[in-house]
Design an enzyme around this catalytic site. Structure first.
Site, PDB file in Angstrom:
ATOM      1  N   LYS A  71       0.844  -1.206   0.000  1.00 26.87           N
ATOM      2  CA  LYS A  71       0.000   0.000   0.000  1.00 26.87           C
ATOM      3  C   LYS A  71       0.876   1.253   0.000  1.00 26.87           C
ATOM      4  O   LYS A  71       0.623   2.209  -0.741  1.00 26.87           O
ATOM      5  CB  LYS A  71      -0.939  -0.012   1.219  1.00 26.87           C
ATOM      6  CG  LYS A  71      -2.056  -1.025   1.084  1.00 26.87           C
ATOM      7  CD  LYS A  71      -2.822  -1.271   2.373  1.00 26.87           C
ATOM      8  CE  LYS A  71      -3.830  -2.415   2.162  1.00 26.87           C
ATOM      9  NZ  LYS A  71      -4.526  -2.820   3.387  1.00 26.87           N
ATOM     10  N   GLN A  83      -4.639  -1.371   9.607  1.00 26.64           N
ATOM     11  CA  GLN A  83      -4.514  -2.709   9.013  1.00 26.64           C
ATOM     12  C   GLN A  83      -5.098  -3.754   9.957  1.00 26.64           C
ATOM     13  O   GLN A  83      -4.760  -3.800  11.146  1.00 26.64           O
ATOM     14  CB  GLN A  83      -3.031  -2.996   8.714  1.00 26.64           C
ATOM     15  CG  GLN A  83      -2.785  -4.302   8.005  1.00 26.64           C
ATOM     16  CD  GLN A  83      -3.364  -4.339   6.585  1.00 26.64           C
ATOM     17  OE1 GLN A  83      -3.275  -3.374   5.846  1.00 26.64           O
ATOM     18  NE2 GLN A  83      -3.974  -5.454   6.229  1.00 26.64           N
ATOM     19  N   ASP A 118     -11.156   2.998   4.135  1.00 28.53           N
ATOM     20  CA  ASP A 118     -11.526   1.591   3.968  1.00 28.53           C
ATOM     21  C   ASP A 118     -13.041   1.423   3.857  1.00 28.53           C
ATOM     22  O   ASP A 118     -13.519   0.348   3.506  1.00 28.53           O
ATOM     23  CB  ASP A 118     -11.007   0.753   5.152  1.00 28.53           C
ATOM     24  CG  ASP A 118      -9.703   0.038   4.835  1.00 28.53           C
ATOM     25  OD1 ASP A 118      -9.444  -0.202   3.634  1.00 28.53           O
ATOM     26  OD2 ASP A 118      -8.961  -0.277   5.783  1.00 28.53           O
TER      27      ASP A 118
END
Ligand code: NAD
Length: 299
Positions: free
Chosen positions: A53, A97, A120
């Site tokens: 990422k 994460q 997200d």
């Protein structure tokens, strides 16, 4: 022969378009979008994902701000970091994460992220916007990536039969909502669904996100259907070599209209959509700040 939907190439185009948007934001507002990436602990898979990422952020010109915390981090400490990131104007997107260590309640942490920075798309406000079709929210990256891949092979979604295998909050449910929004007739299935092969046989579009290697066989898929395979499963061959496979048996899907390979299908789209979500979030925050400035000047 079924068309292979080239997720790598489609993702590369999206990253290039996002990089152009980053340049545009810098030119118009003098601001470079910033993504805070929070990793707690040393889970090897998470480290790989975070590394990818960050590398892609660089490619698109997005500033990534890494926060690596030890596995023993207390929940309060993580919540305090989220509060600081929420208040930091240079941070336009926040990604925590998953999975988080067991002492941390992941739902509480995700709820603490400001919805407008929730790149997200897991915050209940963004989930609500998606489920009501209200728009203006941030859409989870993998489901958004699935739709962007489908867009390359579907002209008109209206009335198509779509079967989603898997009902997770991260993939199955949001992808089902996105298909419903496009006026597909959507069936969501899961581990306890009876007659799964028969249900899948009705589908014009199959999205499988089960984490079950080779679950969808050729005789489950009707001729001309499209199969989007989200699954990422690491298997070890007889010769001891590890490889990644999806949730469908691609070799049996020649009669499908189009399929996504694993790897190289949905996977690259997830990160590309994360970058485009970050730019979308940055743009919305800058526009909101400009509107507040205009209102203040008028008052
Ligand atoms: P999850 O474990 O949270 O959910 C799996 C879902 O599939 C559940 O609803 C379960 O009921 C259903 N399921 C499992 N086995 C089944 C079976 N045999 N028949 C019918 N339904 C079954 O998983 P998830 O987080 O949604 O991920 C699913 C898969 O997608 C995994 O392989 C994961 O690695 C992959 N994934 C890929 C990406 C990507 O970027 N490509 C992103 C997220 C997840």
């Amino acid at each position: 022969m079924a068309q292979r939907i080239d997720g790598k190439a489609i993702a590369a185009r999206l990253v290039a378009a996002t990089a152009a948007d980053v340049g545009d934001l810098a030119a118009r507002h003098g601001v470079v979008p910033g993504l805070a990436v929070v990793l707690v602990g040393e889970d090897p898979a998470s480290q790989v994902y975070v590394g990818r990422k960050i590398a892609q952020c660089r490619r698109a010109g997005i500033v990534s701000i890494e926060h690596r915390l030890p596995a023993a981090t207390a929940q309060q400490e993580l919540l305090a970091l989220i509060a600081r990131l929420n208040a930091d104007a240079a941070v336009h997107g926040i990604l925590v994460q998953l999975p988080l260590p067991p002492q941390i309640d992941a739902a509480r942490v995700l709820d603490a992220i400001a919805p407008h920075k929730d790149v997200d798309g897991f915050h209940p406000v963004n989930v609500g916007r998606l489920s009501t079709g209200a728009g203006g929210g941030l859409t989870p990256c993998t489901p958004l990536g699935c739709i962007k891949l489908l867009d390359t092979v579907v002209d008109d979604y209206r009335g198509l039969e779509a079967v989603v295998i898997g009902k997770s909050n991260i993939v199955g449910k949001p992808v089902a909502l996105l298909l419903l929004e496009r006026e597909c007739t959507v069936t969501v299935t899961h581990i306890l669904t009876r007659n799964l092969p028969d249900i899948v046989r009705t589908a014009d579009i199959v999205v499988v996100a089960a984490g079950s290697p080779g679950l969808v066989r050729g005789d489950w898929v009707k001729p001309g259907a499209i199969v989007i395979d989200v699954g990422i499963n690491r298997i070890v061959d007889g010769d001891g070599r590890a490889r990644l496979v999806g949730d469908s048996v691609t070799a049996e899907l020649d009669h499908a209209a189009a399929v996504t390979p694993v790897p190289g299908g949905v996977g690259p789209m997830t990160i590309a959509c994360l970058l485009s979500n970050t730019v979308q979030a940055a743009r919305a925050q800058l526009e909101r700040a400009a509107a507040i400035g205009t209102d203040a000047a008028r008052a």
